[in-house]
Scaffold this motif. Structure first.
Motif, short mmCIF file in Angstrom:
data_model
loop_
_atom_site.label_atom_id
_atom_site.label_comp_id
_atom_site.label_asym_id
_atom_site.label_seq_id
_atom_site.Cartn_x
_atom_site.Cartn_y
_atom_site.Cartn_z
N LEU A 135 9.64 0.54 -12.02
CA LEU A 135 10.80 1.32 -11.58
C LEU A 135 10.48 2.20 -10.38
N CYS A 136 9.29 2.78 -10.35
CA CYS A 136 8.95 3.69 -9.26
C CYS A 136 8.93 2.97 -7.92
N GLN A 137 8.50 1.72 -7.89
CA GLN A 137 8.50 0.96 -6.65
C GLN A 137 9.92 0.59 -6.23
N LEU A 138 10.73 0.19 -7.19
CA LEU A 138 12.11 -0.15 -6.87
C LEU A 138 12.86 1.07 -6.34
N SER A 139 12.59 2.22 -6.93
CA SER A 139 13.19 3.47 -6.47
C SER A 139 12.80 3.75 -5.02
N ALA A 140 11.51 3.62 -4.72
CA ALA A 140 11.04 3.85 -3.35
C ALA A 140 11.66 2.85 -2.38
N ALA A 176 0.83 -1.21 0.00
CA ALA A 176 0.00 0.00 0.00
C ALA A 176 0.86 1.26 0.00
N PHE A 177 2.03 1.17 0.60
CA PHE A 177 2.92 2.33 0.68
C PHE A 177 3.60 2.63 -0.66
N LEU A 178 3.93 1.60 -1.42
CA LEU A 178 4.72 1.78 -2.63
C LEU A 178 3.89 2.44 -3.74
N PRO A 179 4.51 3.34 -4.51
CA PRO A 179 3.78 4.03 -5.59
C PRO A 179 3.44 3.09 -6.73
N ARG A 180 2.46 3.50 -7.53
CA ARG A 180 2.07 2.71 -8.69
C ARG A 180 2.02 3.63 -9.92
N PRO A 181 2.62 3.19 -11.01
CA PRO A 181 2.56 4.01 -12.23
C PRO A 181 1.19 3.91 -12.87
N LEU A 182 0.91 4.85 -13.74
CA LEU A 182 -0.34 4.82 -14.49
C LEU A 182 -0.20 3.80 -15.63
N ALA A 183 -1.23 3.05 -15.87
CA ALA A 183 -1.21 2.07 -16.96
C ALA A 183 -1.00 2.77 -18.30
N SER A 184 -0.40 2.05 -19.23
CA SER A 184 -0.09 2.62 -20.54
C SER A 184 -1.32 3.19 -21.23
N ASP A 185 -2.44 2.47 -21.16
CA ASP A 185 -3.63 2.97 -21.84
C ASP A 185 -4.16 4.25 -21.20
N LYS A 186 -3.95 4.40 -19.90
CA LYS A 186 -4.36 5.63 -19.21
C LYS A 186 -3.47 6.80 -19.63
N LEU A 187 -2.18 6.55 -19.78
CA LEU A 187 -1.28 7.60 -20.25
C LEU A 187 -1.68 8.06 -21.65
N LYS A 188 -2.10 7.13 -22.48
CA LYS A 188 -2.48 7.47 -23.84
C LYS A 188 -3.78 8.27 -23.88
N GLN A 189 -4.63 8.06 -22.88
CA GLN A 189 -5.92 8.76 -22.83
C GLN A 189 -5.79 10.20 -22.32
N LEU A 190 -4.69 10.49 -21.63
CA LEU A 190 -4.50 11.85 -21.13
C LEU A 190 -4.36 12.81 -22.30
N GLY A 191 -5.05 13.91 -22.24
CA GLY A 191 -4.92 14.92 -23.29
C GLY A 191 -3.57 15.60 -23.24
N ASP A 192 -3.12 16.09 -24.38
CA ASP A 192 -1.82 16.75 -24.42
C ASP A 192 -1.80 18.02 -23.57
N ASP A 193 -2.98 18.59 -23.30
CA ASP A 193 -3.04 19.73 -22.39
C ASP A 193 -2.60 19.34 -20.99
#
Length: 227
Positions: free
Chosen positions: A212-217, A24-41
Protein backbone atom coordinates in the motif's frame (compact mmCIF):
# COMPACT_ATOMS: atom_id res chain seq x y z
CA UNK A 1 -14.48 4.82 -11.90
CA UNK A 2 -11.60 2.52 -11.06
CA UNK A 3 -7.91 3.33 -11.02
CA UNK A 4 -5.96 1.47 -13.68
CA UNK A 5 -2.64 0.11 -12.44
CA UNK A 6 -1.03 -0.02 -15.89
CA UNK A 7 -1.76 3.69 -16.36
CA UNK A 8 -0.47 4.40 -12.84
CA UNK A 9 2.75 2.49 -13.40
CA UNK A 10 3.46 4.03 -16.79
CA UNK A 11 2.70 7.56 -15.60
CA UNK A 12 5.04 7.25 -12.62
CA UNK A 13 7.72 5.41 -14.59
CA UNK A 14 7.94 8.38 -16.95
CA UNK A 15 9.10 10.51 -14.00
CA UNK A 16 12.28 8.44 -13.65
CA UNK A 17 15.29 7.60 -15.79
CA UNK A 18 15.04 3.86 -15.17
CA UNK A 19 13.06 1.12 -13.47
CA UNK A 20 15.76 0.87 -10.81
CA UNK A 21 15.51 4.59 -10.06
CA UNK A 22 11.76 4.33 -9.61
CA UNK A 23 12.00 1.29 -7.37
CA UNK A 24 14.71 2.93 -5.25
CA UNK A 25 12.48 5.96 -4.71
CA UNK A 26 9.39 4.04 -3.56
CA UNK A 27 9.04 3.28 0.18
CA UNK A 28 9.17 -0.24 1.56
CA UNK A 29 7.24 -1.53 4.57
CA UNK A 30 8.89 -3.49 7.33
CA UNK A 31 8.47 -7.25 7.03
CA UNK A 32 5.93 -8.84 9.35
CA UNK A 33 8.56 -10.71 11.34
CA UNK A 34 10.48 -7.46 11.89
CA UNK A 35 7.34 -5.74 13.18
CA UNK A 36 6.85 -8.62 15.61
CA UNK A 37 10.43 -8.30 16.85
CA UNK A 38 10.03 -4.61 17.73
CA UNK A 39 9.60 -4.14 21.45
CA UNK A 40 6.40 -2.56 22.69
CA UNK A 41 8.51 0.32 23.98
CA UNK A 42 9.28 1.17 20.33
CA UNK A 43 5.58 1.28 19.55
CA UNK A 44 4.90 3.62 22.45
CA UNK A 45 7.84 5.80 21.43
CA UNK A 46 6.54 6.00 17.85
CA UNK A 47 3.01 6.80 19.04
CA UNK A 48 4.38 9.59 21.20
CA UNK A 49 6.60 10.90 18.43
CA UNK A 50 3.61 11.05 16.09
CA UNK A 51 1.54 12.86 18.74
CA UNK A 52 4.24 15.48 19.26
CA UNK A 53 4.86 15.89 15.53
CA UNK A 54 1.22 16.84 14.93
CA UNK A 55 1.03 20.56 14.24
CA UNK A 56 4.78 21.02 14.66
CA UNK A 57 7.78 21.00 12.35
CA UNK A 58 8.89 17.40 12.32
CA UNK A 59 12.60 18.22 12.33
CA UNK A 60 12.19 20.19 15.56
CA UNK A 61 10.47 17.27 17.30
CA UNK A 62 12.91 14.72 15.90
CA UNK A 63 15.90 16.71 17.15
CA UNK A 64 14.51 16.57 20.68
CA UNK A 65 13.52 12.91 20.60
CA UNK A 66 16.74 11.54 22.12
CA UNK A 67 16.01 13.74 25.14
CA UNK A 68 12.47 12.31 25.27
CA UNK A 69 13.87 8.77 25.18
CA UNK A 70 16.09 9.60 28.14
CA UNK A 71 13.45 11.49 30.10
CA UNK A 72 10.87 8.73 29.68
CA UNK A 73 13.22 5.81 30.35
CA UNK A 74 12.93 4.34 26.87
CA UNK A 75 9.09 4.35 26.84
CA UNK A 76 8.56 0.99 28.54
CA UNK A 77 4.72 0.77 28.66
CA UNK A 78 4.74 -0.96 32.05
CA UNK A 79 6.67 1.97 33.50
CA UNK A 80 4.93 4.74 31.55
CA UNK A 81 1.46 3.59 32.59
CA UNK A 82 2.40 4.49 36.16
CA UNK A 83 3.13 8.15 35.42
CA UNK A 84 1.18 10.37 37.80
CA UNK A 85 -0.24 13.86 37.18
CA UNK A 86 2.45 15.17 39.54
CA UNK A 87 5.17 13.57 37.43
CA UNK A 88 3.66 15.10 34.30
CA UNK A 89 3.79 18.45 36.09
CA UNK A 90 7.47 17.83 36.73
CA UNK A 91 8.12 17.31 33.03
CA UNK A 92 6.78 20.81 32.39
CA UNK A 93 10.02 22.05 33.96
CA UNK A 94 12.26 20.01 31.65
CA UNK A 95 13.46 22.37 28.93
CA UNK A 96 15.15 19.56 27.00
CA UNK A 97 11.76 18.23 25.84
CA UNK A 98 8.69 19.86 24.32
CA UNK A 99 6.59 21.00 27.24
CA UNK A 100 3.05 20.44 25.98
CA UNK A 101 0.96 19.15 28.86
CA UNK A 102 -1.91 17.71 26.81
CA UNK A 103 0.48 15.75 24.61
CA UNK A 104 2.55 14.60 27.59
CA UNK A 105 -0.63 13.21 29.14
CA UNK A 106 -1.07 10.88 26.17
CA UNK A 107 2.02 8.87 27.12
CA UNK A 108 0.50 6.97 30.08
CA UNK A 109 -2.82 6.71 28.23
CA UNK A 110 -1.22 5.11 25.18
CA UNK A 111 0.86 2.89 27.44
CA UNK A 112 -2.41 1.61 28.92
CA UNK A 113 -3.78 1.08 25.41
CA UNK A 114 -0.79 -1.08 24.50
CA UNK A 115 -1.06 -3.09 27.72
CA UNK A 116 -4.81 -3.59 27.18
CA UNK A 117 -4.21 -4.96 23.67
CA UNK A 118 -1.52 -7.27 25.02
CA UNK A 119 -3.89 -8.63 27.65
CA UNK A 120 -6.83 -8.99 25.27
CA UNK A 121 -4.89 -10.63 22.45
CA UNK A 122 -2.39 -12.64 24.47
CA UNK A 123 0.40 -11.38 22.21
CA UNK A 124 2.79 -8.48 22.03
CA UNK A 125 1.49 -5.25 20.57
CA UNK A 126 3.92 -5.76 17.70
CA UNK A 127 2.34 -9.12 16.84
CA UNK A 128 -1.09 -7.51 16.93
CA UNK A 129 0.01 -4.78 14.52
CA UNK A 130 1.91 -7.17 12.23
CA UNK A 131 -1.02 -9.57 11.90
CA UNK A 132 -3.58 -6.90 11.02
CA UNK A 133 -4.53 -7.40 7.33
CA UNK A 134 -3.59 -4.64 4.91
CA UNK A 135 -6.92 -5.20 3.13
CA UNK A 136 -8.57 -3.52 6.13
CA UNK A 137 -5.97 -0.98 7.14
CA UNK A 138 -8.69 1.61 7.72
CA UNK A 139 -10.04 -0.72 10.40
CA UNK A 140 -6.72 -0.41 12.19
CA UNK A 141 -6.84 3.38 11.76
CA UNK A 142 -10.29 3.32 13.35
CA UNK A 143 -9.14 1.21 16.30
CA UNK A 144 -6.13 3.47 16.94
CA UNK A 145 -8.33 6.55 16.82
CA UNK A 146 -10.95 5.06 19.13
CA UNK A 147 -8.71 3.50 21.74
CA UNK A 148 -5.47 5.46 21.50
CA UNK A 149 -4.90 9.01 22.68
CA UNK A 150 -4.64 11.67 19.95
CA UNK A 151 -4.26 9.04 17.24
CA UNK A 152 -7.21 10.11 15.13
CA UNK A 153 -7.20 11.83 11.75
CA UNK A 154 -3.92 11.41 9.91
CA UNK A 155 -2.08 10.42 13.07
CA UNK A 156 -3.07 6.74 12.90
CA UNK A 157 -1.60 6.31 9.42
CA UNK A 158 1.36 8.49 10.37
CA UNK A 159 2.13 6.29 13.36
CA UNK A 160 1.89 3.13 11.24
CA UNK A 161 4.23 4.61 8.65
CA UNK A 162 6.72 5.49 11.39
CA UNK A 163 6.93 1.90 12.61
CA UNK A 164 6.98 0.41 9.10
CA UNK A 165 3.49 -1.13 8.99
CA UNK A 166 2.19 -1.06 5.45
CA UNK A 167 -0.41 1.66 5.01
CA UNK A 168 -1.44 4.26 2.50
CA UNK A 169 -1.43 7.95 3.40
CA UNK A 170 -4.20 10.36 2.49
CA UNK A 171 -1.98 13.30 1.61
CA UNK A 172 -3.33 16.16 -0.47
CA UNK A 173 -1.80 14.72 -3.64
CA UNK A 174 -3.16 11.22 -3.03
CA UNK A 175 -6.63 12.58 -2.33
CA UNK A 176 -6.46 14.74 -5.46
CA UNK A 177 -5.78 11.66 -7.60
CA UNK A 178 -8.53 9.67 -5.88
CA UNK A 179 -11.00 12.48 -6.56
CA UNK A 180 -9.83 12.86 -10.16
CA UNK A 181 -10.29 9.10 -10.67
CA UNK A 182 -13.81 9.23 -9.27
CA UNK A 183 -13.05 7.00 -6.29
CA UNK A 184 -14.47 9.68 -3.98
CA UNK A 185 -16.03 13.08 -4.58
CA UNK A 186 -14.17 14.89 -1.79
CA UNK A 187 -11.48 14.33 0.82
CA UNK A 188 -12.67 11.14 2.53
CA UNK A 189 -13.78 11.47 6.13
CA UNK A 190 -16.83 9.22 6.52
CA UNK A 191 -16.47 5.48 6.99
CA UNK A 192 -18.25 4.93 3.67
CA UNK A 193 -15.76 7.15 1.84
CA UNK A 194 -12.80 5.55 3.58
CA UNK A 195 -14.12 2.11 2.63
CA UNK A 196 -14.31 3.22 -1.00
CA UNK A 197 -10.67 4.30 -0.78
CA UNK A 198 -9.67 1.01 0.86
CA UNK A 199 -11.39 -0.95 -1.90
CA UNK A 200 -9.60 1.09 -4.58
CA UNK A 201 -6.24 0.38 -2.95
CA UNK A 202 -7.12 -3.30 -2.58
CA UNK A 203 -7.84 -3.50 -6.30
CA UNK A 204 -4.54 -1.79 -7.13
CA UNK A 205 -2.72 -4.15 -4.80
CA UNK A 206 -4.30 -7.20 -6.38
CA UNK A 207 -3.36 -5.93 -9.85
CA UNK A 208 0.22 -5.01 -8.94
CA UNK A 209 1.35 -7.06 -5.95
CA UNK A 210 2.78 -3.85 -4.49
CA UNK A 211 2.43 -2.77 -0.86
CA UNK A 212 0.00 0.00 0.00
CA UNK A 213 2.78 2.46 0.83
CA UNK A 214 4.21 2.19 -2.69
CA UNK A 215 0.82 2.57 -4.33
CA UNK A 216 0.18 5.63 -2.17
CA UNK A 217 3.49 7.18 -3.24
CA UNK A 218 2.76 6.39 -6.89
CA UNK A 219 -0.64 8.06 -6.72
CA UNK A 220 1.01 11.11 -5.20
CA UNK A 221 3.57 11.26 -8.01
CA UNK A 222 0.81 11.47 -10.63
CA UNK A 223 -0.13 14.86 -9.15
CA UNK A 224 3.21 16.15 -7.89
CA UNK A 225 6.26 14.74 -9.74
CA UNK A 226 8.67 16.16 -7.08
CA UNK A 227 11.42 16.67 -9.59
Amino acid sequence: MALDYRWLHDTVRNRFDSDDAMEAFLPRPLASDKLKQLGDDRYLSAMSLRVFRAGMKHSVVDAKWPAFEEAFWGFDPEVMVLLTPEQIDGYMNNDRIIRHRTKLQTIPRNAQFILDIRQEQGTSFGEFIADWPSADIIGLWRLLARRGARLGGRSAAGFLRLIGKDTFLLTGDVVARLVAAGVVDQPPTSQRELQQVQEAFNELQQASGRPLCQLSAMLSLTINPRF
